[in-house]
Design a protein around this motif. Structure first.
Motif, PDB file in Angstrom:
ATOM      1  N   ALA A  75       0.839  -1.198   0.000  1.00  0.00           N
ATOM      2  CA  ALA A  75       0.000   0.000   0.000  1.00  0.00           C
ATOM      3  C   ALA A  75       0.877   1.252   0.000  1.00  0.00           C
ATOM      4  N   VAL A  79      -2.709   5.328   2.085  1.00  0.00           N
ATOM      5  CA  VAL A  79      -3.745   4.304   1.969  1.00  0.00           C
ATOM      6  C   VAL A  79      -4.024   3.699   3.339  1.00  0.00           C
ATOM      7  N   ASP A  80      -5.300   3.672   3.722  1.00  0.00           N
ATOM      8  CA  ASP A  80      -5.726   3.055   4.970  1.00  0.00           C
ATOM      9  C   ASP A  80      -6.374   1.715   4.632  1.00  0.00           C
ATOM     10  N   PRO A  81      -5.675   0.599   4.867  1.00  0.00           N
ATOM     11  CA  PRO A  81      -6.219  -0.706   4.475  1.00  0.00           C
ATOM     12  C   PRO A  81      -7.390  -1.166   5.335  1.00  0.00           C
ATOM     13  N   SER A  89     -12.444   1.462  -0.224  1.00  0.00           N
ATOM     14  CA  SER A  89     -12.438   2.550  -1.198  1.00  0.00           C
ATOM     15  C   SER A  89     -13.248   2.126  -2.421  1.00  0.00           C
ATOM     16  N   ARG A 112     -11.118   0.282  -5.052  1.00  0.00           N
ATOM     17  CA  ARG A 112     -10.711  -1.087  -4.713  1.00  0.00           C
ATOM     18  C   ARG A 112     -11.901  -2.042  -4.690  1.00  0.00           C
ATOM     19  N   GLU A 128      -5.881  -5.983  -6.516  1.00  0.00           N
ATOM     20  CA  GLU A 128      -5.343  -4.809  -5.821  1.00  0.00           C
ATOM     21  C   GLU A 128      -6.375  -4.280  -4.832  1.00  0.00           C
ATOM     22  N   ASN A 129      -6.638  -5.077  -3.794  1.00  0.00           N
ATOM     23  CA  ASN A 129      -7.671  -4.719  -2.820  1.00  0.00           C
ATOM     24  C   ASN A 129      -7.348  -5.369  -1.482  1.00  0.00           C
ATOM     25  N   ASP A 182     -12.318  -4.322   1.529  1.00  0.00           N
ATOM     26  CA  ASP A 182     -12.950  -4.095   0.222  1.00  0.00           C
ATOM     27  C   ASP A 182     -13.720  -5.340  -0.218  1.00  0.00           C
ATOM     28  N   ASP A 208      -7.946   8.100  -5.424  1.00  0.00           N
ATOM     29  CA  ASP A 208      -7.449   6.998  -4.618  1.00  0.00           C
ATOM     30  C   ASP A 208      -5.932   6.891  -4.777  1.00  0.00           C
ATOM     31  N   PRO A 209      -5.173   6.951  -3.683  1.00  0.00           N
ATOM     32  CA  PRO A 209      -3.715   6.952  -3.793  1.00  0.00           C
ATOM     33  C   PRO A 209      -3.120   5.647  -4.298  1.00  0.00           C
ATOM     34  N   MET A 210      -3.926   4.571  -4.381  1.00  0.00           N
ATOM     35  CA  MET A 210      -3.405   3.322  -4.933  1.00  0.00           C
ATOM     36  C   MET A 210      -3.394   3.327  -6.446  1.00  0.00           C
TER      37      MET A 210
END
Length: 269
Positions: free
Chosen positions: A10, A14-16, A20, A23, A33-34, A38, A111-113
């Motif tokens: 991440a 990103v806060d897992p 989002s 995701r 990618e999640n 999510d 989204d920063p990812m």
């Protein structure tokens, strides 16, 4: 059991532990990618509408048809894809550059990812870029160095807001946001958009409730409200319709899940 994504995957910001939109969309498309949170949201959406995966792929197919139309028929070879989400397959730049190798595409997502994963795919593609900017900040998007470098604003631009506007409540005036973008683009530019449909069906009501409960967003709109996004633009046939009917041969009654999404394309005179 699905493999968990390691924290180091991440990027900063990103806060897992919080889902989002990008995701969850990735989950429904079968991506990797999640995070667990999510996938939990995606499962609740499937419980509300078992065909939500098909609906997500239907929207992805709409993107492909729109891009093909813009590049091959309308001659628009530079595209700005707002709220693009995480890279999957048949991405906007892949479809556009298959139709015309000179086509240029900028992906925009808050989204920063999205940006780091897109950049991995685009490392050797000098005609495509990805930027992490809030699509609601028109000046920041259109004035971004990557956009200015790739997009020639003296020529028509394809503005894609597919699966984006239903994230914004009426109070934020998404119609005004569309106007700001289109006012900044030259004649011959096109808007492509889709929005969840406020149909009086159990599926629409269940999906809207679940989206608000899990993501705090998901603003379903009537066909009249969706058509307002194209005010002042010349509608591209067949106008604003259920997405499975946009420039396809689909005839006859639609399945309930196929009525959950409206979309269309308009040209700036």
């Amino acid at each position: 059991m699905a493999t968990e994504i390691f924290p180091e995957w991440a990027p900063p910001g990103v806060d897992p532990t919080r889902p989002s939109v990008a995701r969850v969309h990735d989950v429904l498309l079968g991506g990797t990618e999640n995070f667990a949170v999510d996938r939990a949201v995606a499962e609740r959406l499937r419980q509300a509408v078992p065909d939500i995966g098909e609906l997500t792929w239907c929207n992805r197919a709409f993107v492909g048809r729109v891009v093909t139309y813009l590049v091959r028929e309308a001659g628009v070879t530079q595209l700005i894809d707002l709220g693009s989400g995480l890279p999957t397959i048949e991405n906007t730049h892949e479809v556009a550059q298959a139709a015309d190798p000179s086509a240029r595409v900028v992906y925009v997502d808050i989204d920063p990812m999205v940006q780091p994963h897109a950049e991995q795919i685009l490392r050797e593609n000098g005609r495509t870029a990805a930027i992490a900017v809030d699509a609601r900040d028109v000046d920041a998007v259109l004035g971004h160095p990557a956009v200015v470098n790739l997009i020639d604003f003296s020529r028509p631009v394809g503005l894609m807001m597919i699966g984006l506007l239903h994230l914004f409540p009426d109070e934020e005036d998404p119609w005004g946001l569309v106007r700001q973008y289109m006012d900044a683009l030259p004649s011959g530019s096109h808007l492509a958009s889709s929005n969840m449909h406020a149909a009086a069906t159990p599926e629409a009501q269940a999906l809207e409730r679940t989206l608000h409960a899990t993501m705090g967003t998901g603003h379903f709109r009537s066909q009249e409200a969706v058509t307002r996004f194209f005010d002042g633009l010349e509608p591209v046939d067949p106008g604003v319709v259920h997405v499975p009917r946009w420039r396809t041969q689909v005839e006859g009654p639609l399945e309930p899940w196929q009525e959950l999404l409206l979309g269309g394309v308009g040209r700036k005179p």
